[in-house]
Scaffold this motif. Structure first.
Motif, PDB file in Angstrom:
ATOM      1  N   ALA A  19       0.840  -1.196   0.000  1.00 10.33           N
ATOM      2  CA  ALA A  19       0.000   0.000   0.000  1.00 10.33           C
ATOM      3  C   ALA A  19       0.878   1.250   0.000  1.00 10.33           C
ATOM      4  O   ALA A  19       2.024   1.227   0.439  1.00 10.33           O
ATOM      5  CB  ALA A  19      -0.910  -0.007   1.227  1.00 10.33           C
ATOM      6  N   GLY A  20       0.317   2.323  -0.529  1.00  9.44           N
ATOM      7  CA  GLY A  20       1.046   3.587  -0.582  1.00  9.44           C
ATOM      8  C   GLY A  20       1.141   4.092  -2.011  1.00  9.44           C
ATOM      9  O   GLY A  20       0.253   3.851  -2.829  1.00  9.44           O
ATOM     10  N   ASP A  76      -2.152   6.972  -4.764  1.00 10.52           N
ATOM     11  CA  ASP A  76      -1.969   6.516  -3.384  1.00 10.52           C
ATOM     12  C   ASP A  76      -3.025   5.436  -3.165  1.00 10.52           C
ATOM     13  O   ASP A  76      -4.212   5.744  -3.024  1.00 10.52           O
ATOM     14  CB  ASP A  76      -2.156   7.672  -2.404  1.00 10.52           C
ATOM     15  N   LEU A  77      -2.606   4.172  -3.172  1.00  5.58           N
ATOM     16  CA  LEU A  77      -3.554   3.061  -3.100  1.00  5.58           C
ATOM     17  C   LEU A  77      -3.588   2.451  -1.705  1.00  5.58           C
ATOM     18  O   LEU A  77      -2.557   2.134  -1.118  1.00  5.58           O
ATOM     19  CB  LEU A  77      -3.187   1.992  -4.129  1.00  5.58           C
ATOM     20  N   LYS A  78      -4.818   2.266  -1.201  1.00  8.96           N
ATOM     21  CA  LYS A  78      -5.033   1.616   0.088  1.00  8.96           C
ATOM     22  C   LYS A  78      -5.099   0.101  -0.127  1.00  8.96           C
ATOM     23  O   LYS A  78      -5.319  -0.357  -1.256  1.00  8.96           O
ATOM     24  CB  LYS A  78      -6.338   2.118   0.702  1.00  8.96           C
ATOM     25  N   PRO A  79      -4.922  -0.685   0.933  1.00 10.01           N
ATOM     26  CA  PRO A  79      -5.045  -2.138   0.772  1.00 10.01           C
ATOM     27  C   PRO A  79      -6.404  -2.512   0.173  1.00 10.01           C
ATOM     28  O   PRO A  79      -7.434  -1.922   0.513  1.00 10.01           O
ATOM     29  CB  PRO A  79      -4.917  -2.655   2.210  1.00 10.01           C
ATOM     30  N   TYR A 116      -7.960  -4.316  -6.903  1.00 14.02           N
ATOM     31  CA  TYR A 116      -8.256  -3.349  -7.952  1.00 14.02           C
ATOM     32  C   TYR A 116      -8.256  -4.048  -9.303  1.00 14.02           C
ATOM     33  O   TYR A 116      -7.459  -4.959  -9.543  1.00 14.02           O
ATOM     34  CB  TYR A 116      -7.214  -2.226  -7.946  1.00 14.02           C
TER      35      TYR A 116
END
Length: 201
Positions: free
Chosen positions: A103-104, A174-177, A180
């Motif tokens: 994540a991040g 900025d991707l969260k857990p 996708y």
């Protein structure tokens, strides 16, 4: 087998062999080299397409957009138009060099290895849903109202009119857990197979 069916079968075989040959050439090192390091894709690093790519932020995920369309105008083997959104299932693909990332900050860098424009749209994948299961509208696209961002500009970041053949585009998010679905949402491309899963942990 009818003459038309025989023609489609031969066309599909020729296109499959062409795609496999291209993929093999890349894998053996004659062209694109997939790696987790920044600065991959040497085939596309001559001149503007490769400018500054070593400085992309976060975890870089390389994605190849491919199709079995044949060169020569906007036509496709079998007489289908590349602009009509009428592509046979399985004639296009999105392939990420890694399926999960921390994540991040994540940069998705897309190389168009096909012969028509492509793009990449990032959509959250609901629990219980698999990639490739979205409803396709009459216009040949899926609902992208939940999109977190897209790479659809030729040799540039973010949104544009499509990534041209042989070019690349990228988007930093900025991707969260979560899970996708990466899709190409140009008309007909999703139904033709342009989707892949990205898991963020």
């Amino acid at each position: 087998m009818t003459k038309a069916a025989r023609g489609w079968t031969i066309a599909a075989l020729v296109a499959t062999v062409a795609l496999l040959a291209t993929s093999l050439a890349w894998a053996v090192g004659g062209g694109v080299t997939l790696s987790t390091q920044r600065g991959a894709w040497p085939m596309f690093r001559a001149g503007a397409p490769g400018e500054g790519l070593a400085d992309l932020p976060g975890t870089v995920v390389d994605v190849v957009a491919a199709d079995m369309a044949m060169m020569g105008g906007s036509g496709m083997m079998g007489g289908r138009s590349a602009d009509a959104g009428s592509w046979p299932s399985g004639w296009m693909s999105l392939t990420a060099h890694r399926a999960d990332v921390p994540a991040g900050t994540v940069t998705l860098r897309v190389v168009n290895g096909g012969s028509v424009d492509h793009e990449l749209v990032v959509l959250p994948l609901p629990d219980g849903q698999r990639v490739g299961q979205r409803d396709v509208g009459a216009d040949g696209t899926v609902d992208e109202s939940t999109s977190l961002g897209e790479a659809s500009a030729t040799n540039a970041e973010g949104e544009g009119e499509g990534i041209a053949p042989g070019a690349q585009g990228w988007v930093t998010l900025d991707l969260k857990p979560g899970r996708y679905e990466l899709v190409c949402n140009l008309p007909g491309h999703y139904a033709a197979g342009m989707e892949t899963l990205l898991v963020v942990r």
